[in-house]
Write a protein that holds these residues in place. Structure first.
Motif, PDB file in Angstrom:
ATOM      1  N   SER A 183       0.862  -1.183   0.000  1.00 25.42           N
ATOM      2  CA  SER A 183       0.000   0.000   0.000  1.00 25.42           C
ATOM      3  C   SER A 183       0.893   1.226   0.000  1.00 25.42           C
ATOM      4  O   SER A 183       2.131   1.113   0.031  1.00 25.42           O
ATOM      5  CB  SER A 183      -0.917   0.010   1.223  1.00 25.42           C
ATOM      6  OG  SER A 183      -0.180   0.303   2.396  1.00 25.42           O
ATOM      7  N   LEU A 248      -4.295  -2.332   8.865  1.00 23.45           N
ATOM      8  CA  LEU A 248      -4.101  -1.856   7.495  1.00 23.45           C
ATOM      9  C   LEU A 248      -5.418  -1.680   6.753  1.00 23.45           C
ATOM     10  O   LEU A 248      -5.561  -0.758   5.953  1.00 23.45           O
ATOM     11  CB  LEU A 248      -3.218  -2.847   6.727  1.00 23.45           C
ATOM     12  CG  LEU A 248      -1.816  -3.067   7.292  1.00 23.45           C
ATOM     13  CD1 LEU A 248      -1.173  -4.284   6.649  1.00 23.45           C
ATOM     14  CD2 LEU A 248      -0.948  -1.824   7.085  1.00 23.45           C
ATOM     15  N   GLU A 249      -6.365  -2.576   6.981  1.00 21.40           N
ATOM     16  CA  GLU A 249      -7.665  -2.525   6.314  1.00 21.40           C
ATOM     17  C   GLU A 249      -8.744  -3.052   7.256  1.00 21.40           C
ATOM     18  O   GLU A 249      -8.487  -3.948   8.063  1.00 21.40           O
ATOM     19  CB  GLU A 249      -7.691  -3.404   5.049  1.00 21.40           C
ATOM     20  CG  GLU A 249      -6.801  -2.960   3.917  1.00 21.40           C
ATOM     21  CD  GLU A 249      -6.995  -3.837   2.674  1.00 21.40           C
ATOM     22  OE1 GLU A 249      -7.979  -4.616   2.638  1.00 21.40           O
ATOM     23  OE2 GLU A 249      -6.159  -3.757   1.765  1.00 21.40           O
ATOM     24  N   THR A 263      -9.329   1.931   4.542  1.00 22.98           N
ATOM     25  CA  THR A 263      -7.873   1.963   4.617  1.00 22.98           C
ATOM     26  C   THR A 263      -7.449   3.414   4.810  1.00 22.98           C
ATOM     27  O   THR A 263      -8.288   4.332   4.745  1.00 22.98           O
ATOM     28  CB  THR A 263      -7.235   1.415   3.328  1.00 22.98           C
ATOM     29  OG1 THR A 263      -7.396   2.386   2.274  1.00 22.98           O
ATOM     30  CG2 THR A 263      -7.866   0.101   2.900  1.00 22.98           C
ATOM     31  N   TYR A 271     -11.590   4.258   8.567  1.00 22.91           N
ATOM     32  CA  TYR A 271     -10.371   3.554   8.987  1.00 22.91           C
ATOM     33  C   TYR A 271      -9.818   4.168  10.267  1.00 22.91           C
ATOM     34  O   TYR A 271      -9.450   3.455  11.215  1.00 22.91           O
ATOM     35  CB  TYR A 271      -9.318   3.610   7.881  1.00 22.91           C
ATOM     36  CG  TYR A 271      -7.928   3.244   8.356  1.00 22.91           C
ATOM     37  CD1 TYR A 271      -7.542   1.911   8.444  1.00 22.91           C
ATOM     38  CD2 TYR A 271      -7.032   4.232   8.747  1.00 22.91           C
ATOM     39  CE1 TYR A 271      -6.274   1.571   8.904  1.00 22.91           C
ATOM     40  CE2 TYR A 271      -5.763   3.907   9.210  1.00 22.91           C
ATOM     41  CZ  TYR A 271      -5.393   2.581   9.289  1.00 22.91           C
ATOM     42  OH  TYR A 271      -4.135   2.251   9.767  1.00 22.91           O
TER      43      TYR A 271
END
Length: 575
Positions: A183, A248-249, A263, A271
């Motif tokens: 990412s 992260l997600e 994210t 997020y």
């Protein structure tokens, strides 16, 4: 007369209208006129393909009424396992917190019928997105309270509720290792896990392929839920940051029925909120993708001394004071520690040094051991080497996958700022507060010594983790154990002393700090918005209103919870 009659009719109509409005502003309970019919529930069961479960509390085997399934052997077995996490984690609707159980269906109280009380009435055994969507639609259309249960580790009753429909996430035991996650903000190994995966299962699965993960000391806690969303402390915090720092997600279904992936780049506000802003608040998490780390050896130490091994009580407590004074040096670099303080015992059972040789343990603790010798205190100190984090964790927190900890504590938390232990006067006040709390033997103090402040090796991402964590040297909790053989009033008196006497004393010794929102008593009397969320609260509330505009998700001390009240019948009502 005609006018008077008409006026009375209009008043009556207004009264009926107001009653209907008031009933609608409250979630229905069984017995209310608007409560869903059997046909309604049958329709939901058809929609979720037979995965709707009507709650029959497991302790009903100890009562003849009303379920008619009394079984003396099963009751005796349940009593023996009542304080084991597996008893609650693997069953729908069961709650670990005896305060919310409220003896409504208790294997130790058998002279009255088993009642649902605060148990959810039905649970959907969630197997995927469609089950969640069906439950959300039903709860909104039928005005039924909706709750989310992963494991039921829950000191504030968020995962249960009188008259509720529960989303039971236990079956979502997905675990996918991503060797090369990419990412804009992270490149490296990661794991995608469902909310049914508990820490003990994650530790075992990842160790088999050479990784470790930031997870709780209670192995029965689900990682992709309230644990990480609340921040998440761990024996690996100093090395890798809070659990939320690794997220992260998030794969989520919102209250409006939207399936979203959150994210730092996509749905970034969601997020941010999910990563530290509290669980069960912004939507239903289907999975979390988080960082994992190459596994390796763990060197560790254990230290214990007792009042009997000290010349007097004064020297015992002086030794405790000195340990906290030296804590910043003990948890520098990648190290953390776990300790317990009782009125006659000081036990540091986990001095954790990730990826360091065993030869590093003795020099780390040597300055403190010299102080114990100076105070003429007898102590035991041992070192240990574990080939993997799993081996180390199991050696002090096993057996896996559920761990040893009883989930039936009376518990209140406080974050201890680094500045307090570095100031001798402030540190003395802190230890005096601990001494007061453990004096009669009812409570013990358990602390995680950590350092999650930013440094050159570790920068925390932008997330909703309560900022006081960054200044903390320890997270300390006052803990007592619910006495199931005692009257309810006896246990409630213990809670009252906790929140009205001992907690204020520790708060006075730690001004400007706060609490870990996952480990706070429901009777907590502090300014919960400030003490659990701080400067993040108003931004979190905006995000809550954006993704849950109808306030479908409620939890005690959760963001936006002051927009509701629970009436004397247990009915959840909009204010």
């Amino acid at each position: 007369m005609a006018l008077s009659f008409l006026s009375h009719c209009l008043i009556g109509l207004c009264a009926l209208s107001l009653f209907a409005w008031a009933e609608k502003e409250c979630r229905y309970l069984p017995g209310d006129s608007g409560w869903p019919s059997i046909d309604d529930w049958s329709g939901l069961n058809d929609t979720v393909q037979g995965r709707l479960i009507a709650t029959i509390p497991q302790a009903s085997v100890c009562n003849s009424l009303p379920y008619g399934n009394y079984n003396s052997t099963a009751c005796a077995e349940l009593r023996a396992s009542w304080t084991e996490a597996e008893t609650y984690v693997t069953r729908p609707a069961e709650m670990m917190n005896p305060y919310y159980q409220n003896q409504s269906c208790d294997p130790f109280v058998t002279e009255k019928p088993c009642e649902l009380g605060n148990y959810a009435v039905y649970s959907v055994n969630v197997t995927g997105q469609e089950d969640v969507l069906a439950a959300i639609r039903f709860a909104k259309e039928k005005n039924v309270r909706l709750v989310i249960k992963s494991t039921g580790h829950d000191y504030n009753g968020k995962s249960t509720g009188k008259g509720a429909l529960s989303l039971w996430m236990h079956s979502l035991k997905t675990l996918q290792i991503i060797q090369a996650y990419e990412s804009d903000t992270y490149s490296g190994p990661a794991v995608k896990i469902g909310p049914g995966i508990i820490a003990g299962e994650a530790y075992e699965a990842l160790a088999n392929v050479g990784y470790r993960i930031v997870g709780g000391e209670c192995a029965s806690v689900a990682l992709a839920g309230g644990y990480t969303s609340g921040g998440g402390h761990s024996m690996l915090n100093t090395a890798y940051g809070m659990a939320a720092d690794g997220a992260l997600e998030w794969e989520i279904v919102t209250a409006q029925g939207e399936y979203l992936v959150a994210t730092p780049q996509e749905n970034a506000d969601l997020y941010w909120a999910l990563s530290g802003g509290g669980g069960g608040t912004y939507g239903v998490v289907l999975s979390m993708t988080t960082k994992i780390h190459p596994d390796g050896f763990i060197s560790s130490g254990a230290l214990q001394f007792t009042l009997a091994g000290a010349p007097n009580e004064s020297s015992f407590w002086e030794a405790v004071r000195l340990f906290f004074e030296q804590m910043p040096s003990l948890v520098s670099d990648r190290n953390s520690l776990q300790l317990e303080i009782e009125n006659n015992t000081f036990d540091v059972f986990g001095i954790t040094l990730p990826d360091q040789n065993i030869s590093a343990v003795q020099p780390l603790v040597a300055p403190y051991l010299e102080e114990l010798t100076r105070l003429n205190i007898s102590y035991t100190f041992t070192t240990n080497f574990s080939a993997t984090y799993l081996d180390y964790f199991a050696s002090i927190m096993g057996p896996l996958p559920y761990g040893p900890y009883p989930p039936t504590e009376i518990w209140n938390n406080r974050l201890v700022p680094r500045s307090v232990v570095l100031n001798s006067t402030a540190n003395n006040l802190l230890i005096d507060a601990f001494k007061l709390a453990v004096a009669d033997g009812t409570f013990l103090v358990g602390c995680n010594g950590i350092n999650v402040a930013d440094n050159e090796q570790r920068k925390h991402p932008d997330n909703a983790v309560f900022p006081a964590w960054r200044d903390a040297i320890a997270s300390c909790s006052l803990t007592a154990f619910w006495d199931f053989d005692a009257a309810l009033e006896v246990n409630l008196a213990v809670k009252e002393t906790l929140v009205s006497v001992y907690t204020p004393a520790i708060e006075a010794a730690t001004p400007g700090s706060g609490v870990y929102l996952n480990e706070i008593d429901p009777w907590y009397e502090g300014d919960w918005k400030q003490e659990m969320y701080g400067v993040n609260y108003h931004r979190l509330l905006d995000i809550k209103h954006k993704y849950d505009p109808d306030s479908l998700f409620y939890g005690h001390f959760a963001v936006g919870s002051d927009e509701f009240t629970v009436d004397g019948s247990g009915r959840l009502c909009k204010i």
